[in-house]
Enzyme design. Structure first.
Site, PDB file in Angstrom:
ATOM      1  N   CYS A 139       0.832  -1.209   0.000  1.00  0.00           N
ATOM      2  CA  CYS A 139       0.000   0.000   0.000  1.00  0.00           C
ATOM      3  C   CYS A 139       0.863   1.255   0.000  1.00  0.00           C
ATOM      4  O   CYS A 139       1.400   1.655   1.039  1.00  0.00           O
ATOM      5  CB  CYS A 139      -0.928   0.006   1.214  1.00  0.00           C
ATOM      6  SG  CYS A 139      -2.016   1.459   1.286  1.00  0.00           S
ATOM      7  N   CYS A 142      -0.520   4.074   2.193  1.00  0.00           N
ATOM      8  CA  CYS A 142      -0.298   3.838   3.626  1.00  0.00           C
ATOM      9  C   CYS A 142       1.144   4.113   4.037  1.00  0.00           C
ATOM     10  O   CYS A 142       1.399   4.721   5.075  1.00  0.00           O
ATOM     11  CB  CYS A 142      -0.631   2.391   3.985  1.00  0.00           C
ATOM     12  SG  CYS A 142      -2.211   1.781   3.381  1.00  0.00           S
ATOM     13  N   ASP A 143       2.084   3.644   3.226  1.00  0.00           N
ATOM     14  CA  ASP A 143       3.476   3.581   3.669  1.00  0.00           C
ATOM     15  C   ASP A 143       4.459   4.452   2.884  1.00  0.00           C
ATOM     16  O   ASP A 143       5.628   4.547   3.261  1.00  0.00           O
ATOM     17  CB  ASP A 143       3.963   2.127   3.612  1.00  0.00           C
ATOM     18  CG  ASP A 143       3.144   1.215   4.518  1.00  0.00           C
ATOM     19  OD1 ASP A 143       2.708   1.689   5.578  1.00  0.00           O
ATOM     20  OD2 ASP A 143       2.932   0.045   4.156  1.00  0.00           O
TER      21      ASP A 143
END
Length: 314
Positions: A139, A142-143
């Site tokens: 992701c 997300c990261d």
């Protein structure tokens, strides 16, 4: 012989969607029973740092957030249990769900929050650094933040891979995109977008041979050209896998409407499935956003829809 238990609201699956549904359902006196599934806490338990969920100014680890959400759900009376659904029958007004092939639940409403599972390449080195939280991710949204001004590698050839590569290009120094075949599987507009981004390098006919690192964190990727057979090592601190997700909907295939990939289809802005009294929330029905905060929001919607459904029966 199975044990039969009759309840108002059954929640199948945990994670932000399931626990949020449980919080709202419990506060509405629906006495929810939640089965955590095969991965208690869902995909977020594989994420070391969560910095984009509202209310955590210093960030929080994924497992820690899931523990807190579980405690909050239990505080209001949710019965959180180990176990997973192995069979369902939604053909009657009372929904029947079997847990671990042993317990038979008869529920007036069912909220499905079984999530989706990111697809990985399956390399031992990939799985090692994924478990270590040392540089493998599925992701970018997300990261990606953790790799600011660093060099990363992303594997994939579809629209999602292009979208994530472009997203990463705005944060990182360089993105190397690995496309296994001789052409993209994405729409032309998405392919053009990555091709026209200066700090994205695209390697066609290239597959991942090994994720390299020091045992703790990723330091590079060894790749192999599928035509020439040549290998090379690409320095990188992050390795992003964007080859798709598999929604965890196998046991619902003969019962509920789903798209060609297997995501459950919900009606408009609601969580309603094609079966009255059965609701779906989180990544099991969301293939576009897949964020903890959107999953939590859809869990709230599912509990409110279930509450209104029960009220309509009175």
């Amino acid at each position: 012989m199975s044990t039969i238990e009759t309840i108002k609201c059954l929640i199948i699956g945990s994670g932000p969607a399931g626990y949020t549904a449980a919080i709202y359902a419990a506060r509405a006196n629906m006495n929810p029973v939640l089965y955590q599934g095969t991965q208690p806490g869902g995909q977020l338990t594989t994420t070391n740092e969560v910095e984009n969920f509202p209310g955590y100014p210093d960030g929080v680890t994924g497992p820690e957030m899931m523990i807190q959400l579980q405690k909050q759900a239990e505080r209001f009376g949710t019965d959180v249990r180990d176990g997973w659904a192995t069979k369902v029958d939604f053909s009657q007004d009372i929904k029947r769900v079997w847990i671990n092939d042993a317990i038979e639940i008869h529920a007036e409403t069912v909220i499905i929050s079984t999530g989706a599972t990111a697809k990985y390449l399956g390399l031992d080195s990939e799985q090692h650094y994924l478990k270590m939280g040392g540089g493998v991710s599925a992701c970018a949204v997300c990261d990606g933040f953790f790799y600011r001004n660093q060099e990363v590698v992303i594997v994939g050839a579809g629209d999602s891979a292009c979208e994530e590569a472009h997203y990463l290009s705005k944060l990182t120094k360089k993105v190397t995109m690995l496309v296994r075949g001789d052409k993209f599987r994405s729409s032309r507009i998405m392919e053009d977008r990555v091709r026209n981004t200066p700090n994205i390098e695209i390697l066609m006919n290239t597959e991942t041979d090994e994720v390299l690192g020091d045992g703790q964190v990723v330091t590079g990727i060894r790749v192999k050209n599928r035509v020439s057979g040549e290998t090379q090592e690409i320095p990188a601190t992050g390795f992003f896998v964007a080859i798709g997700h598999q929604p965890n909907t196998q046991i619902f295939q003969t019962q509920l409407e789903m798209d060609e990939v297997g995501y459950l289809i919900t009606q408009g802005k609601t969580s309603k499935t094609n079966i009255p009294g059965v609701f779906a929330c989180g990544d099991v029905q969301d293939k576009d956003y897949r964020q903890a905060v959107t999953a939590a929001g859809s869990g709230c919607i599912a509990a409110l829809d279930a509450e209104r459904y029960l009220a309509s029966l009175d």
